[in-house]
Design a protein around this motif. Structure first.
Motif, PDB file in Angstrom:
ATOM      1  N   THR A   4       0.855  -1.178   0.000  1.00 13.72           N
ATOM      2  CA  THR A   4       0.000   0.000   0.000  1.00 13.72           C
ATOM      3  C   THR A   4       0.893   1.231   0.000  1.00 13.72           C
ATOM      4  N   LEU A   5       0.641   2.105  -0.936  1.00 13.79           N
ATOM      5  CA  LEU A   5       1.458   3.300  -1.105  1.00 13.79           C
ATOM      6  C   LEU A   5       1.091   4.371  -0.091  1.00 13.79           C
ATOM      7  N   ALA A   6       2.077   5.122   0.336  1.00  7.90           N
ATOM      8  CA  ALA A   6       1.844   6.259   1.224  1.00  7.90           C
ATOM      9  C   ALA A   6       1.268   7.405   0.403  1.00  7.90           C
ATOM     10  N   GLY A   7       0.467   8.226   1.021  1.00  3.44           N
ATOM     11  CA  GLY A   7      -0.082   9.386   0.344  1.00  3.44           C
ATOM     12  C   GLY A   7      -1.530   9.602   0.712  1.00  3.44           C
ATOM     13  N   ASP A   8      -2.047  10.693   0.233  1.00  5.97           N
ATOM     14  CA  ASP A   8      -3.444  11.047   0.487  1.00  5.97           C
ATOM     15  C   ASP A   8      -4.289  10.653  -0.712  1.00  5.97           C
ATOM     16  N   PHE A   9      -4.855   9.479  -0.640  1.00  3.34           N
ATOM     17  CA  PHE A   9      -5.717   8.992  -1.710  1.00  3.34           C
ATOM     18  C   PHE A   9      -7.131   8.883  -1.167  1.00  3.34           C
ATOM     19  N   ARG A  10      -8.114   9.181  -2.016  1.00  2.00           N
ATOM     20  CA  ARG A  10      -9.513   9.134  -1.604  1.00  2.00           C
ATOM     21  C   ARG A  10     -10.251   8.094  -2.433  1.00  2.00           C
ATOM     22  N   PRO A  11     -11.311   7.505  -1.870  1.00  2.00           N
ATOM     23  CA  PRO A  11     -12.141   6.577  -2.659  1.00  2.00           C
ATOM     24  C   PRO A  11     -12.667   7.286  -3.909  1.00  2.00           C
ATOM     25  N   GLU A  12     -12.660   6.589  -5.021  1.00  2.00           N
ATOM     26  CA  GLU A  12     -13.067   7.208  -6.279  1.00  2.00           C
ATOM     27  C   GLU A  12     -14.508   7.695  -6.258  1.00  2.00           C
ATOM     28  N   GLY A  13     -15.357   7.074  -5.462  1.00  2.00           N
ATOM     29  CA  GLY A  13     -16.749   7.511  -5.373  1.00  2.00           C
ATOM     30  C   GLY A  13     -16.904   8.912  -4.814  1.00  2.00           C
ATOM     31  N   GLU A  14     -15.869   9.405  -4.152  1.00  2.00           N
ATOM     32  CA  GLU A  14     -15.894  10.756  -3.586  1.00  2.00           C
ATOM     33  C   GLU A  14     -15.341  11.797  -4.561  1.00  2.00           C
ATOM     34  N   LEU A  15     -14.897  11.361  -5.725  1.00  2.00           N
ATOM     35  CA  LEU A  15     -14.214  12.257  -6.665  1.00  2.00           C
ATOM     36  C   LEU A  15     -15.023  12.451  -7.942  1.00  2.00           C
ATOM     37  N   ASP A  16     -14.874  13.628  -8.552  1.00  2.00           N
ATOM     38  CA  ASP A  16     -15.462  13.834  -9.870  1.00  2.00           C
ATOM     39  C   ASP A  16     -14.543  13.187 -10.911  1.00  2.00           C
ATOM     40  N   ALA A  17     -14.985  13.160 -12.157  1.00  2.00           N
ATOM     41  CA  ALA A  17     -14.247  12.448 -13.209  1.00  2.00           C
ATOM     42  C   ALA A  17     -12.825  12.983 -13.376  1.00  2.00           C
ATOM     43  N   GLN A  18     -12.643  14.293 -13.371  1.00  2.00           N
ATOM     44  CA  GLN A  18     -11.314  14.857 -13.548  1.00  2.00           C
ATOM     45  C   GLN A  18     -10.407  14.512 -12.363  1.00  2.00           C
ATOM     46  N   SER A  19     -10.942  14.604 -11.158  1.00  2.00           N
ATOM     47  CA  SER A  19     -10.153  14.272  -9.962  1.00  2.00           C
ATOM     48  C   SER A  19      -9.769  12.801  -9.944  1.00  2.00           C
ATOM     49  N   ARG A  20     -10.657  11.941 -10.439  1.00  2.00           N
ATOM     50  CA  ARG A  20     -10.338  10.506 -10.529  1.00  2.00           C
ATOM     51  C   ARG A  20      -9.135  10.290 -11.433  1.00  2.00           C
ATOM     52  N   GLN A  21      -9.134  10.965 -12.585  1.00  2.00           N
ATOM     53  CA  GLN A  21      -8.023  10.806 -13.527  1.00  2.00           C
ATOM     54  C   GLN A  21      -6.719  11.329 -12.929  1.00  2.00           C
ATOM     55  N   VAL A  22      -6.789  12.458 -12.240  1.00  2.00           N
ATOM     56  CA  VAL A  22      -5.598  13.025 -11.604  1.00  2.00           C
ATOM     57  C   VAL A  22      -5.085  12.058 -10.541  1.00  2.00           C
ATOM     58  N   GLN A  23      -5.995  11.510  -9.746  1.00  2.00           N
ATOM     59  CA  GLN A  23      -5.570  10.572  -8.705  1.00  2.00           C
ATOM     60  C   GLN A  23      -4.983   9.297  -9.302  1.00  2.00           C
ATOM     61  N   ARG A  24      -5.599   8.779 -10.360  1.00  2.00           N
ATOM     62  CA  ARG A  24      -5.055   7.571 -11.007  1.00  2.00           C
ATOM     63  C   ARG A  24      -3.638   7.815 -11.528  1.00  2.00           C
ATOM     64  N   GLN A  25      -3.395   9.003 -12.068  1.00  2.00           N
ATOM     65  CA  GLN A  25      -2.043   9.324 -12.534  1.00  2.00           C
ATOM     66  C   GLN A  25      -1.083   9.410 -11.354  1.00  2.00           C
ATOM     67  N   ALA A  26      -1.530   9.974 -10.241  1.00  2.00           N
ATOM     68  CA  ALA A  26      -0.698  10.049  -9.035  1.00  2.00           C
ATOM     69  C   ALA A  26      -0.376   8.655  -8.506  1.00  2.00           C
ATOM     70  N   ILE A  27      -1.339   7.755  -8.575  1.00  2.00           N
ATOM     71  CA  ILE A  27      -1.108   6.368  -8.155  1.00  2.00           C
ATOM     72  C   ILE A  27      -0.067   5.725  -9.062  1.00  2.00           C
ATOM     73  N   ARG A  28      -0.201   5.908 -10.355  1.00  2.00           N
ATOM     74  CA  ARG A  28       0.747   5.328 -11.322  1.00  2.00           C
ATOM     75  C   ARG A  28       2.162   5.873 -11.074  1.00  2.00           C
ATOM     76  N   THR A  29       2.263   7.168 -10.833  1.00  2.00           N
ATOM     77  CA  THR A  29       3.563   7.791 -10.560  1.00  2.00           C
ATOM     78  C   THR A  29       4.170   7.233  -9.274  1.00  2.00           C
ATOM     79  N   ALA A  30       3.352   7.071  -8.241  1.00  2.00           N
ATOM     80  CA  ALA A  30       3.830   6.521  -6.974  1.00  2.00           C
ATOM     81  C   ALA A  30       4.263   5.063  -7.142  1.00  2.00           C
ATOM     82  N   GLN A  31       3.506   4.292  -7.909  1.00  2.00           N
ATOM     83  CA  GLN A  31       3.893   2.903  -8.184  1.00  2.00           C
ATOM     84  C   GLN A  31       5.241   2.856  -8.893  1.00  2.00           C
TER      85      GLN A  31
END
Length: 86
Positions: A4-31
């Motif tokens: 499990t990666l460190a960071g501030d990640f939120r459940p996708e159901g709490e995010l709008d479409a653009q925020s979901r994409q930004v978070q997915r990119q942040a997850i990919r970068t962290a991975q």
């Protein structure tokens, strides 16, 4: 292992479409950053998750030690489903 990666990640159901994409990119970068830390050790990527800040890995003792000491990693646990499968 499930990493499990460190960071501030939120459940996708709490995010709008653009925020979901930004978070997915942040997850990919962290991975990618965690996998770079493991270069030269015995690691096999079993699964990259798109929407979860996690990786499923097969690791040797060196990689496990690196994961446990990484500031980019919040938790490392056995993947019991993987370890009990035939």
């Amino acid at each position: 292992m499930i990493v499990t990666l460190a960071g501030d990640f939120r459940p996708e159901g709490e995010l709008d479409a653009q925020s979901r994409q930004v978070q997915r990119q942040a997850i990919r970068t962290a991975q990618d950053a965690v996998l770079r830390e493991l270069a030269g050790s015995g690691v096999q990527v079993l699964r990259r998750y798109d929407a979860l800040p996690q990786l499923a890995l097969s690791v040797d003792a060196t990689a496990l030690d690196r994961l446990r000491h990484s500031i980019r990693v919040a938790a490392v646990r056995d993947d019991t489903a993987q370890s009990h499968s035939s």
